[in-house]
Design an enzyme around this catalytic site. Sequence first.
Site, PDB file in Angstrom:
ATOM      1  CE1 TYR A 141      -3.997   2.570   0.474  1.00 33.03           C
ATOM      2  CE2 TYR A 141      -2.111   3.363   2.304  1.00 33.03           C
ATOM      3  CZ  TYR A 141      -3.370   3.104   1.243  1.00 33.03           C
ATOM      4  OH  TYR A 141      -4.240   4.421   1.614  1.00 33.03           O
ATOM      5  CG  ASP A 234       5.656   3.454   1.037  1.00 43.20           C
ATOM      6  OD1 ASP A 234       5.995   4.551   2.382  1.00 43.20           O
ATOM      7  OD2 ASP A 234       4.721   3.380   0.545  1.00 43.20           O
ATOM      8  CE  LYS A 262       0.273   4.478   8.468  1.00 39.21           C
ATOM      9  NZ  LYS A 262       0.785   4.518   7.295  1.00 39.21           N
TER      10      LYS A 262
HETATM   11  C1  LIG Z   1      -0.144   5.113   5.458  1.00 41.65           C
HETATM   12  C2  LIG Z   1       0.499   4.470   4.572  1.00 41.65           C
HETATM   13  C3  LIG Z   1       0.664   5.135   3.462  1.00 41.65           C
HETATM   14  C4  LIG Z   1      -0.493   6.235   3.743  1.00 41.65           C
HETATM   15  O1  LIG Z   1      -0.020   6.968   4.332  1.00 41.65           O
HETATM   16  P1  LIG Z   1      -2.015   8.726   4.360  1.00 41.65           P
HETATM   17  O2  LIG Z   1      -0.701   9.281   5.465  1.00 41.65           O
HETATM   18  O3  LIG Z   1      -1.872   7.166   5.659  1.00 41.65           O
HETATM   19  O4  LIG Z   1      -1.368   9.067   3.189  1.00 41.65           O
HETATM   20  C5  LIG Z   1       1.919   5.289   2.772  1.00 41.65           C
HETATM   21  N1  LIG Z   1       2.993   4.187   2.611  1.00 41.65           N
HETATM   22  C6  LIG Z   1       2.658   3.133   3.854  1.00 41.65           C
HETATM   23  C7  LIG Z   1       3.363   1.814   3.394  1.00 41.65           C
HETATM   24  C8  LIG Z   1       1.820   3.391   5.059  1.00 41.65           C
HETATM   25  O5  LIG Z   1       1.901   2.587   5.909  1.00 41.65           O
END
Ligand SMILES: *Cc1c(COP(=O)(O)O)cnc(C)c1O
Length: 421
Positions: A141, A234, A262
């Site tokens: 994701y 990511d 995060k």
């Molecule tokens: C949470 C998440 C995102 C998206 O971040 P948001 O601040 O919710 O838009 C992208 N990549 C990873 C791996 C994530 O866990």
Amino acid sequence: MTDDALLARANARIPGGVNSPVRAFNAVGGAPFFVASAKGAELVDTEGRRYVDYVQSWGASILGHADPHIVETVQRAAAAGTSFGAPTRAEVELAEAICDRVPSVEKVRLVSSGTEAAMTAVRLARGATGRTKILKFAGCYHGHLDALLVAAGSGLATLGIPGSAGVTPGAVADTVVVPYNDIPAVDAAFLEHDIAAVLVEPIAANMGLVLPATGFLDYLRSRCTGAGALLVFDEVITGFRVAVGGAQEQFGITPDLSIFGKVVGGGLPLAAIGGSAAVMDHLAPLGPVYQAGTLSGNPLATAAGLAALAQLDAAAYVSLEAKAARLVEGLLGAFSAAGLAAQVTQAGTLAGLFFAPEPVTNYAAAQEADHGRYARFFHGMLDRGVYFAPSGYETTFVSLAHSDEIIDDTIAIATEVATTL
Ligand SMILES: *Cc1c(COP(=O)(O)O)cnc(C)c1O
């Protein structure tokens, strides 16, 4: 446990009653509680019930909720003005703090969400390479931008198809999806397409917790280098969580671009994209790749991020990892005592749980896990005051506020719940 009146008001005025879908508990059934406040490892709902929290704002609250230093820093920043739309000292200091911790990042741009960072990564990779195709992995994701919101579980190197209503075939026509940990599929995708970038969660934490197979990330690095494609890590979950320098430090791999979110915002809306100066300088105003944001580098968020990173030294990660190990070992014991087939895995400070007979290495296997049993586990724990993620496709987060005593209580409760599953 639900504040029924509040839930009815939420459902009347907010689609599904929530501002992000997983919060609605659809994956596990039942109705969500409404948080009134939180402190350390604990949440308190609007009816005064307390829960030990293993979600921790999906990992953002690595210090635990309402960390005194973050609260005080944000209060001081707020008193000096909440948004300027002009440069500040704290932005410079946070950029320096990120670059100091992550050697592959020479320059960084601050944004407000992980989605925004991923969107910028895709545009920047295309702008810097002059190519269009993006390779991603089923079950990874990267936020809800159209280009990466592609149906997971696709076959070998097939072109993506829309995974959400409203995403046009055109929007994902340049996205190639292959299974995680599948080197031959990556190889086939490179042979077939002129790839601009490979986007990957170096530790996949959005299909449950799935670890990279030995050599998988090294292969991505060498294949990208050989083909002139950019490798984008990511690290929105893993960054500043699994080690001071994230998963790239843990695995000793240097990506071309990294995105963070995060933890880096200390619980406020902040994310970042960073990489070599040569690549990052393609961004406007130096280069032709446009990117902007009214609230980017927001003074409250940068203050919170700096306050969080300042407390995350090497000792903090040793402590977090020991907490995760204690939880994982305890849960394994609880499930094996109950005779349940369970995969409880750990990656640094992250823990994952699948009710499955074999280790899970990709999205297809994650889908075969017993998600009904996970839902029963979730509710058994919640009824006894322990909040795990409301979906079997999420990860378990400990914070520095989870004491050994709290974790041992959780294990005792899980041991009881396991006999009911
Ligand atoms: C949470 C998440 C995102 C998206 O971040 P948001 O601040 O919710 O838009 C992208 N990549 C990873 C791996 C994530 O866990």
